[in-house]
Design a protein around this motif. Structure first.
Motif, PDB file in Angstrom:
ATOM      1  N   TRP A 124      -2.731  -0.022  11.170  1.00 38.06           N
ATOM      2  CA  TRP A 124      -2.862  -0.502   9.803  1.00 38.06           C
ATOM      3  C   TRP A 124      -3.030   0.681   8.860  1.00 38.06           C
ATOM      4  O   TRP A 124      -3.684   1.667   9.193  1.00 38.06           O
ATOM      5  CB  TRP A 124      -4.060  -1.438   9.695  1.00 38.06           C
ATOM      6  CG  TRP A 124      -3.909  -2.650  10.557  1.00 38.06           C
ATOM      7  CD1 TRP A 124      -4.491  -2.868  11.757  1.00 38.06           C
ATOM      8  CD2 TRP A 124      -3.087  -3.790  10.304  1.00 38.06           C
ATOM      9  NE1 TRP A 124      -4.088  -4.071  12.269  1.00 38.06           N
ATOM     10  CE2 TRP A 124      -3.231  -4.669  11.396  1.00 38.06           C
ATOM     11  CE3 TRP A 124      -2.247  -4.160   9.253  1.00 38.06           C
ATOM     12  CZ2 TRP A 124      -2.570  -5.881  11.465  1.00 38.06           C
ATOM     13  CZ3 TRP A 124      -1.594  -5.370   9.318  1.00 38.06           C
ATOM     14  CH2 TRP A 124      -1.753  -6.213  10.406  1.00 38.06           C
ATOM     15  N   PRO A 125      -2.445   0.601   7.653  1.00 36.23           N
ATOM     16  CA  PRO A 125      -2.599   1.701   6.693  1.00 36.23           C
ATOM     17  C   PRO A 125      -4.028   1.782   6.168  1.00 36.23           C
ATOM     18  O   PRO A 125      -4.727   0.776   6.089  1.00 36.23           O
ATOM     19  CB  PRO A 125      -1.619   1.338   5.574  1.00 36.23           C
ATOM     20  CG  PRO A 125      -1.462  -0.136   5.666  1.00 36.23           C
ATOM     21  CD  PRO A 125      -1.614  -0.479   7.117  1.00 36.23           C
ATOM     22  N   THR A 126      -4.403   2.991   5.793  1.00 38.61           N
ATOM     23  CA  THR A 126      -5.730   3.172   5.210  1.00 38.61           C
ATOM     24  C   THR A 126      -5.710   2.679   3.761  1.00 38.61           C
ATOM     25  O   THR A 126      -4.648   2.412   3.185  1.00 38.61           O
ATOM     26  CB  THR A 126      -6.136   4.653   5.221  1.00 38.61           C
ATOM     27  OG1 THR A 126      -5.215   5.383   4.395  1.00 38.61           O
ATOM     28  CG2 THR A 126      -6.131   5.224   6.630  1.00 38.61           C
ATOM     29  N   VAL A 147      -1.710   4.639  -2.691  1.00 37.24           N
ATOM     30  CA  VAL A 147      -0.624   5.566  -3.044  1.00 37.24           C
ATOM     31  C   VAL A 147       0.718   4.850  -3.027  1.00 37.24           C
ATOM     32  O   VAL A 147       1.548   5.020  -3.931  1.00 37.24           O
ATOM     33  CB  VAL A 147      -0.623   6.783  -2.091  1.00 37.24           C
ATOM     34  CG1 VAL A 147       0.641   7.595  -2.245  1.00 37.24           C
ATOM     35  CG2 VAL A 147      -1.845   7.645  -2.330  1.00 37.24           C
ATOM     36  N   THR A 148       0.943   4.027  -2.020  1.00 41.27           N
ATOM     37  CA  THR A 148       2.201   3.287  -1.928  1.00 41.27           C
ATOM     38  C   THR A 148       2.351   2.316  -3.094  1.00 41.27           C
ATOM     39  O   THR A 148       3.432   2.209  -3.684  1.00 41.27           O
ATOM     40  CB  THR A 148       2.269   2.519  -0.597  1.00 41.27           C
ATOM     41  OG1 THR A 148       2.108   3.444   0.478  1.00 41.27           O
ATOM     42  CG2 THR A 148       3.590   1.810  -0.434  1.00 41.27           C
ATOM     43  N   THR A 149       1.275   1.639  -3.466  1.00 41.19           N
ATOM     44  CA  THR A 149       1.316   0.701  -4.584  1.00 41.19           C
ATOM     45  C   THR A 149       1.624   1.417  -5.887  1.00 41.19           C
ATOM     46  O   THR A 149       2.461   0.958  -6.680  1.00 41.19           O
ATOM     47  CB  THR A 149      -0.025  -0.047  -4.693  1.00 41.19           C
ATOM     48  OG1 THR A 149      -0.280  -0.719  -3.458  1.00 41.19           O
ATOM     49  CG2 THR A 149      -0.010  -1.053  -5.826  1.00 41.19           C
ATOM     50  N   PHE A 205       4.995   0.887  -8.353  1.00 41.79           N
ATOM     51  CA  PHE A 205       4.939   0.613  -9.784  1.00 41.79           C
ATOM     52  C   PHE A 205       5.625   1.715 -10.596  1.00 41.79           C
ATOM     53  O   PHE A 205       6.326   1.433 -11.570  1.00 41.79           O
ATOM     54  CB  PHE A 205       3.494   0.431 -10.255  1.00 41.79           C
ATOM     55  CG  PHE A 205       2.957  -0.931  -9.977  1.00 41.79           C
ATOM     56  CD1 PHE A 205       3.460  -2.046 -10.621  1.00 41.79           C
ATOM     57  CD2 PHE A 205       1.936  -1.098  -9.061  1.00 41.79           C
ATOM     58  CE1 PHE A 205       2.967  -3.315 -10.364  1.00 41.79           C
ATOM     59  CE2 PHE A 205       1.433  -2.360  -8.786  1.00 41.79           C
ATOM     60  CZ  PHE A 205       1.949  -3.472  -9.437  1.00 41.79           C
ATOM     61  N   ALA A 206       5.450   2.976 -10.201  1.00 42.93           N
ATOM     62  CA  ALA A 206       6.082   4.080 -10.926  1.00 42.93           C
ATOM     63  C   ALA A 206       7.607   4.003 -10.814  1.00 42.93           C
ATOM     64  O   ALA A 206       8.319   4.160 -11.820  1.00 42.93           O
ATOM     65  CB  ALA A 206       5.575   5.417 -10.379  1.00 42.93           C
TER      66      ALA A 206
END
Length: 64
Positions: free
Chosen positions: A22-24, A30-32, A36-37
């Motif tokens: 599972w991701p931290t 950071v991915t979110t 959005f960027a």
């Protein structure tokens, strides 16, 4: 195809789920932010392309 009973199935599901990495919280954040960027940059790009096409067509149709 061989059928398994519900107990074996649940044991297999638990074994496979334990293998998941599972991701931290930081990786998720950071991915979110990156999603959005990039969505914002894509929206700006298509807005500018639309503006360019609209201006060009208005100018072209204004000649007639």
């Amino acid at each position: 195809m061989a059928r398994t009973n519900p107990l074996q199935f649940m044991q297999q599901v638990r074994a496979e789920t334990s293998k998941v990495v599972w991701p931290t919280r930081r990786e998720t954040l950071v991915t979110t932010v990156m999603v959005f960027a990039l969505a914002t940059l894509t929206a700006i790009f298509f807005f500018l392309v639309d503006l360019l096409i609209r201006t060009g067509l208005s100018g072209l149709l204004g000649l007639f």
